[in-house]
Scaffold this motif. Sequence first.
Motif, PDB file in Angstrom:
ATOM      1  N   LEU A  90     -11.776  34.379  10.531  1.00  0.00           N
ATOM      2  CA  LEU A  90     -11.044  34.239  11.794  1.00  0.00           C
ATOM      3  C   LEU A  90     -11.030  35.549  12.570  1.00  0.00           C
ATOM      4  CD1 LEU A  90      -7.925  32.062  10.885  1.00  0.00           C
ATOM      5  CD2 LEU A  90      -9.872  31.411  12.272  1.00  0.00           C
ATOM      6  N   GLN A  94     -12.997  35.929  16.168  1.00  0.00           N
ATOM      7  CA  GLN A  94     -12.206  36.141  17.381  1.00  0.00           C
ATOM      8  C   GLN A  94     -12.575  37.467  18.044  1.00  0.00           C
ATOM      9  OE1 GLN A  94      -8.085  35.334  16.968  1.00  0.00           O
ATOM     10  NE2 GLN A  94      -7.581  35.940  19.052  1.00  0.00           N
ATOM     11  N   TRP A 105     -11.291  27.883  25.378  1.00  0.00           N
ATOM     12  CA  TRP A 105     -11.691  26.663  24.689  1.00  0.00           C
ATOM     13  C   TRP A 105     -12.899  26.923  23.783  1.00  0.00           C
ATOM     14  CZ3 TRP A 105     -10.155  22.165  23.109  1.00  0.00           C
ATOM     15  CH2 TRP A 105     -11.081  21.184  22.770  1.00  0.00           C
ATOM     16  N   ASP A 108     -11.690  28.810  20.705  1.00  0.00           N
ATOM     17  CA  ASP A 108     -10.994  27.961  19.733  1.00  0.00           C
ATOM     18  C   ASP A 108     -11.959  27.022  19.018  1.00  0.00           C
ATOM     19  OD1 ASP A 108      -8.686  29.197  20.467  1.00  0.00           O
ATOM     20  OD2 ASP A 108      -7.955  27.579  21.753  1.00  0.00           O
ATOM     21  N   GLY A 112     -12.472  27.059  15.053  1.00  0.00           N
ATOM     22  CA  GLY A 112     -12.282  25.833  14.290  1.00  0.00           C
ATOM     23  C   GLY A 112     -13.451  25.516  13.381  1.00  0.00           C
ATOM     24  N   TYR A 215      -9.720  25.072  16.610  1.00  0.00           N
ATOM     25  CA  TYR A 215      -8.632  25.784  15.934  1.00  0.00           C
ATOM     26  C   TYR A 215      -7.372  25.781  16.802  1.00  0.00           C
ATOM     27  CZ  TYR A 215      -6.152  29.469  13.434  1.00  0.00           C
ATOM     28  OH  TYR A 215      -5.215  30.182  12.727  1.00  0.00           O
ATOM     29  N   GLY A 216      -6.275  25.271  16.233  1.00  0.00           N
ATOM     30  CA  GLY A 216      -4.991  25.305  16.916  1.00  0.00           C
ATOM     31  C   GLY A 216      -4.806  24.251  17.979  1.00  0.00           C
ATOM     32  N   ARG A 217      -5.762  23.324  18.112  1.00  0.00           N
ATOM     33  CA  ARG A 217      -5.644  22.293  19.144  1.00  0.00           C
ATOM     34  C   ARG A 217      -5.949  20.937  18.527  1.00  0.00           C
ATOM     35  NH1 ARG A 217      -7.596  24.608  24.965  1.00  0.00           N
ATOM     36  NH2 ARG A 217      -7.383  26.831  24.547  1.00  0.00           N
ATOM     37  N   ASN A 218      -5.391  19.902  19.139  1.00  0.00           N
ATOM     38  CA  ASN A 218      -5.595  18.539  18.664  1.00  0.00           C
ATOM     39  C   ASN A 218      -6.718  17.904  19.476  1.00  0.00           C
ATOM     40  OD1 ASN A 218      -5.428  15.981  17.635  1.00  0.00           O
ATOM     41  ND2 ASN A 218      -3.448  15.489  18.538  1.00  0.00           N
TER      42      ASN A 218
END
Length: 251
Positions: A90, A94, A105, A108, A112, A215-218
């Motif tokens: 990670l 990043q 976006w 992420d 992910g 990552y961190g989003r649905n």
Amino acid sequence: MTDAATSAPEFEVVDEEQFSARPGDGALARSAHRRDTTVGRWGPTSPSATQIGRARSPEGDVSENLRRLHDERHPATEGHGARQHRLEKLRITQALCNDLDVTPWQRDRALGVMIDLDLTAFGSQRAIEKVALVTIRHVVDDERERYLGLQDQEWLADQSPERLEALYEQFTSITDDPHFQDLAAKHGLEITNLNRLRRVLRDQLDEQDLHGAVYGRNPYRDPNLPSSDLRESEQRGSDDGRDREETSGER
């Protein structure tokens, strides 16, 4: 028989006047400060100066308890290496995304994929930096291709050759970015390696079902619902308006 009052121990009464409260009496003395700095100067200069967690001699061996700790067979350290590797993927991904200035976006999406990706399939090229650059390249190019419709084969079949040529001219890969080229060269990646590793990445995305990983989003969130950022901005706007009304009312 001795009286109990006379046999009780006598406590010395300390006169409070013995403690001085003058300015500077509570400060560290110059000699004490010099002594502390002199002693602290001769501390260990390298990890090899200690014997913690090491054998007492080159021929010796550590205790079984320490070996269990090093091998993560102790309950307190079980899975520590896997967690550290996950965090390292990670962190590095990043950092590369921030350096390449990709969109939130795209960042992420790359995170992910990387957080659950098994790097052993990349063989000798499984360094986190290399796989992260390949993943970022795949995510960014994939999004740009989808935006132009270059992945919709049925729609492309109905387009004229002139239209297809214009679409492919509009597409710009992140590999054409000089900054990405510098990062790839820094980590020993050429365009041939990038293409080969991208094919390996696609196979892993299929095997591990990571195409929709963000990552961190649905990924299944209802797009008709307002985002949390929009709700927060509207809430801040309503609060500011209420504050202005209260201020004008006070006047």
